[in-house]
Design a protein around this motif. Structure first.
Motif, PDB file in Angstrom:
ATOM      1  N   LEU A 272       0.827  -1.208   0.000  1.00 37.37           N
ATOM      2  CA  LEU A 272       0.000   0.000   0.000  1.00 37.37           C
ATOM      3  C   LEU A 272       0.863   1.260   0.000  1.00 37.37           C
ATOM      4  CD1 LEU A 272      -2.820  -1.152   2.445  1.00 37.37           C
ATOM      5  CD2 LEU A 272      -2.850  -1.122  -0.070  1.00 37.37           C
ATOM      6  N   GLY A 273       2.001   1.201   0.687  1.00 45.11           N
ATOM      7  CA  GLY A 273       2.911   2.352   0.693  1.00 45.11           C
ATOM      8  C   GLY A 273       3.484   2.632  -0.685  1.00 45.11           C
ATOM      9  N   LEU A 274       3.936   1.583  -1.374  1.00 43.82           N
ATOM     10  CA  LEU A 274       4.479   1.777  -2.720  1.00 43.82           C
ATOM     11  C   LEU A 274       3.379   2.209  -3.683  1.00 43.82           C
ATOM     12  CD1 LEU A 274       7.055   1.698  -4.404  1.00 43.82           C
ATOM     13  CD2 LEU A 274       6.599  -0.730  -4.862  1.00 43.82           C
ATOM     14  N   ALA A 275       2.179   1.675  -3.500  1.00 48.43           N
ATOM     15  CA  ALA A 275       1.045   2.114  -4.325  1.00 48.43           C
ATOM     16  C   ALA A 275       0.805   3.609  -4.137  1.00 48.43           C
ATOM     17  CB  ALA A 275      -0.216   1.323  -3.968  1.00 48.43           C
ATOM     18  N   ALA A 276       0.850   4.068  -2.903  1.00 46.35           N
ATOM     19  CA  ALA A 276       0.637   5.497  -2.627  1.00 46.35           C
ATOM     20  C   ALA A 276       1.714   6.344  -3.299  1.00 46.35           C
ATOM     21  CB  ALA A 276       0.621   5.742  -1.125  1.00 46.35           C
ATOM     22  N   VAL A 277       2.945   5.885  -3.270  1.00 49.53           N
ATOM     23  CA  VAL A 277       4.040   6.628  -3.922  1.00 49.53           C
ATOM     24  C   VAL A 277       3.747   6.803  -5.408  1.00 49.53           C
ATOM     25  CG1 VAL A 277       6.471   6.465  -4.620  1.00 49.53           C
ATOM     26  CG2 VAL A 277       5.814   5.978  -2.256  1.00 49.53           C
ATOM     27  N   TRP A 278       3.395   5.692  -6.065  1.00 46.87           N
ATOM     28  CA  TRP A 278       3.134   5.759  -7.515  1.00 46.87           C
ATOM     29  C   TRP A 278       1.896   6.605  -7.815  1.00 46.87           C
ATOM     30  CZ3 TRP A 278       7.215   5.247  -9.876  1.00 46.87           C
ATOM     31  CH2 TRP A 278       8.079   4.150  -9.770  1.00 46.87           C
ATOM     32  N   LEU A 279       0.857   6.450  -7.016  1.00 46.08           N
ATOM     33  CA  LEU A 279      -0.373   7.210  -7.282  1.00 46.08           C
ATOM     34  C   LEU A 279      -0.152   8.705  -7.098  1.00 46.08           C
ATOM     35  CD1 LEU A 279      -2.981   4.804  -5.660  1.00 46.08           C
ATOM     36  CD2 LEU A 279      -2.690   5.297  -8.110  1.00 46.08           C
ATOM     37  N   VAL A 280       0.553   9.080  -6.054  1.00 41.46           N
ATOM     38  CA  VAL A 280       0.795  10.515  -5.807  1.00 41.46           C
ATOM     39  C   VAL A 280       1.708  11.096  -6.891  1.00 41.46           C
ATOM     40  CG1 VAL A 280       1.921  12.150  -4.233  1.00 41.46           C
ATOM     41  CG2 VAL A 280       0.366  10.402  -3.325  1.00 41.46           C
ATOM     42  N   SER A 281       2.816  10.424  -7.166  1.00 43.26           N
ATOM     43  CA  SER A 281       3.743  10.975  -8.165  1.00 43.26           C
ATOM     44  C   SER A 281       3.114  10.978  -9.556  1.00 43.26           C
ATOM     45  CB  SER A 281       5.071  10.220  -8.160  1.00 43.26           C
ATOM     46  OG  SER A 281       4.917   8.903  -8.635  1.00 43.26           O
ATOM     47  N   GLY A 282       2.368   9.943  -9.900  1.00 41.30           N
ATOM     48  CA  GLY A 282       1.713   9.910 -11.206  1.00 41.30           C
ATOM     49  C   GLY A 282       0.645  10.983 -11.333  1.00 41.30           C
ATOM     50  N   TRP A 283      -0.134  11.161 -10.257  1.00 39.00           N
ATOM     51  CA  TRP A 283      -1.204  12.164 -10.308  1.00 39.00           C
ATOM     52  C   TRP A 283      -0.635  13.579 -10.448  1.00 39.00           C
ATOM     53  CZ3 TRP A 283      -5.948  12.462 -11.612  1.00 39.00           C
ATOM     54  CH2 TRP A 283      -6.664  13.612 -11.334  1.00 39.00           C
ATOM     55  N   ILE A 284       0.411  13.867  -9.713  1.00 37.98           N
ATOM     56  CA  ILE A 284       1.034  15.199  -9.815  1.00 37.98           C
ATOM     57  C   ILE A 284       1.541  15.429 -11.237  1.00 37.98           C
ATOM     58  CG2 ILE A 284       3.027  16.560  -9.074  1.00 37.98           C
ATOM     59  CD1 ILE A 284       2.623  15.308  -6.265  1.00 37.98           C
ATOM     60  N   LYS A 285       2.157  14.426 -11.818  1.00 37.85           N
ATOM     61  CA  LYS A 285       2.712  14.581 -13.176  1.00 37.85           C
ATOM     62  C   LYS A 285       1.617  14.680 -14.230  1.00 37.85           C
ATOM     63  CE  LYS A 285       6.968  12.238 -11.995  1.00 37.85           C
ATOM     64  NZ  LYS A 285       7.526  10.924 -11.772  1.00 37.85           N
ATOM     65  N   VAL A 286       0.574  13.893 -14.096  1.00 37.35           N
ATOM     66  CA  VAL A 286      -0.494  13.953 -15.096  1.00 37.35           C
ATOM     67  C   VAL A 286      -1.271  15.271 -14.976  1.00 37.35           C
ATOM     68  CG1 VAL A 286      -2.476  12.858 -13.913  1.00 37.35           C
ATOM     69  CG2 VAL A 286      -2.049  12.395 -16.334  1.00 37.35           C
ATOM     70  N   SER A 287      -1.244  15.875 -13.805  1.00 34.73           N
ATOM     71  CA  SER A 287      -1.936  17.144 -13.598  1.00 34.73           C
ATOM     72  C   SER A 287      -1.188  18.321 -14.198  1.00 34.73           C
ATOM     73  CB  SER A 287      -2.134  17.397 -12.095  1.00 34.73           C
ATOM     74  OG  SER A 287      -2.915  16.378 -11.537  1.00 34.73           O
ATOM     75  N   ASP A 288       0.103  18.166 -14.451  1.00 37.68           N
ATOM     76  CA  ASP A 288       0.903  19.256 -15.011  1.00 37.68           C
ATOM     77  C   ASP A 288       1.837  18.698 -16.082  1.00 37.68           C
ATOM     78  OD1 ASP A 288       2.231  21.581 -15.557  1.00 37.68           O
ATOM     79  OD2 ASP A 288       2.891  21.944 -13.493  1.00 37.68           O
ATOM     80  N   PRO A 289       1.288  18.355 -17.246  1.00 39.56           N
ATOM     81  CA  PRO A 289       2.113  17.709 -18.276  1.00 39.56           C
ATOM     82  C   PRO A 289       3.238  18.597 -18.804  1.00 39.56           C
ATOM     83  CG  PRO A 289      -0.103  18.174 -19.106  1.00 39.56           C
ATOM     84  CD  PRO A 289      -0.105  18.467 -17.650  1.00 39.56           C
ATOM     85  N   ASN A 290       3.043  19.900 -18.824  1.00 37.55           N
ATOM     86  CA  ASN A 290       4.127  20.772 -19.303  1.00 37.55           C
ATOM     87  C   ASN A 290       5.330  20.721 -18.368  1.00 37.55           C
ATOM     88  OD1 ASN A 290       2.708  21.596 -21.565  1.00 37.55           O
ATOM     89  ND2 ASN A 290       1.743  23.298 -20.462  1.00 37.55           N
ATOM     90  N   GLN A 291       5.076  20.718 -17.068  1.00 35.16           N
ATOM     91  CA  GLN A 291       6.177  20.642 -16.112  1.00 35.16           C
ATOM     92  C   GLN A 291       6.862  19.283 -16.193  1.00 35.16           C
ATOM     93  OE1 GLN A 291       7.258  23.334 -14.233  1.00 35.16           O
ATOM     94  NE2 GLN A 291       9.018  21.968 -14.026  1.00 35.16           N
ATOM     95  N   THR A 292       6.086  18.235 -16.438  1.00 38.72           N
ATOM     96  CA  THR A 292       6.673  16.897 -16.588  1.00 38.72           C
ATOM     97  C   THR A 292       7.590  16.874 -17.811  1.00 38.72           C
ATOM     98  OG1 THR A 292       4.739  15.905 -15.550  1.00 38.72           O
ATOM     99  CG2 THR A 292       6.140  14.433 -16.843  1.00 38.72           C
ATOM    100  N   PHE A 293       7.165  17.504 -18.894  1.00 39.37           N
ATOM    101  CA  PHE A 293       8.008  17.591 -20.094  1.00 39.37           C
ATOM    102  C   PHE A 293       9.318  18.315 -19.767  1.00 39.37           C
ATOM    103  CE2 PHE A 293       9.585  19.850 -23.795  1.00 39.37           C
ATOM    104  CZ  PHE A 293       9.630  18.848 -24.747  1.00 39.37           C
ATOM    105  N   ILE A 294       9.220  19.422 -19.050  1.00 40.62           N
ATOM    106  CA  ILE A 294      10.422  20.188 -18.674  1.00 40.62           C
ATOM    107  C   ILE A 294      11.352  19.339 -17.808  1.00 40.62           C
ATOM    108  CG2 ILE A 294      11.218  22.161 -17.282  1.00 40.62           C
ATOM    109  CD1 ILE A 294       8.643  23.641 -18.291  1.00 40.62           C
TER     110      ILE A 294
END
Length: 153
Positions: free
Chosen positions: A7-29
């Motif tokens: 569950l801890g590793l799932a939370a890591v992936w979900l949080v980091s993925g959600w932040i990145k998908v929410s700001d695709p331009n920053q992820t590109f940078i």
């Protein structure tokens, strides 16, 4: 213990993925700042990475394909550690963008040792789950050979 790690590793992936998908331009940078990929691949990786992270998070949260998800997590984390280490070795001044943000930063603003240490910690979770994937409250347990799920720790 295995359930908490999953569950801890799932939370890591979900949080980091959600932040990145929410700001695709920053992820590109952030991906571009590593200066590792040909320019045509930067947008592909920046677009795909958040969804890979979200998929790994959902699979681990459900406990579906836990061993495969853990092995894929291990490979992704090794790639992240390698990318950060090469940036450090090459003298780049970037933020990893692991949990949002990312890209060039002022010299002396880098946090390479902390980023690598954090990812090694996450890597330890993934390796544990790859070796001992059976956990409580997992879909794998419902379809496994045994009728009940055994806690492996």
């Amino acid at each position: 213990m295995g359930t908490l790690l999953r569950l801890g590793l799932a939370a890591v992936w979900l949080v980091s993925g959600w932040i990145k998908v929410s700001d695709p331009n920053q992820t590109f940078i952030a991906v571009q700042a590593y200066d590792l990929l040909p320019s045509a691949m930067v947008s592909v990786v920046a677009a795909a990475m958040p969804f890979l992270e979200l998929a790994l998070g959902v699979l681990l949260l459900a406990g579906l394909g836990t061993r495969l998800s853990a092995v894929l997590s291990t490979l992704v984390l090794l790639a992240f550690i390698g990318a950060v280490a090469q940036s450090w070795a090459r003298g780049l001044s970037i933020d990893c963008g692991c949990f949002g943000g990312g890209g060039p930063v002022a010299e002396g603003q880098t946090k390479y040792p902390q980023e690598i240490a954090r990812d090694i910690g996450f890597l330890a979770l993934a390796v544990w789950l790859a070796i001992r994937p059976r956990t409580w409250f997992s879909v794998d347990g419902r379809f496994g050979a045994r009728s009940s799920v055994e806690e492996t720790s």
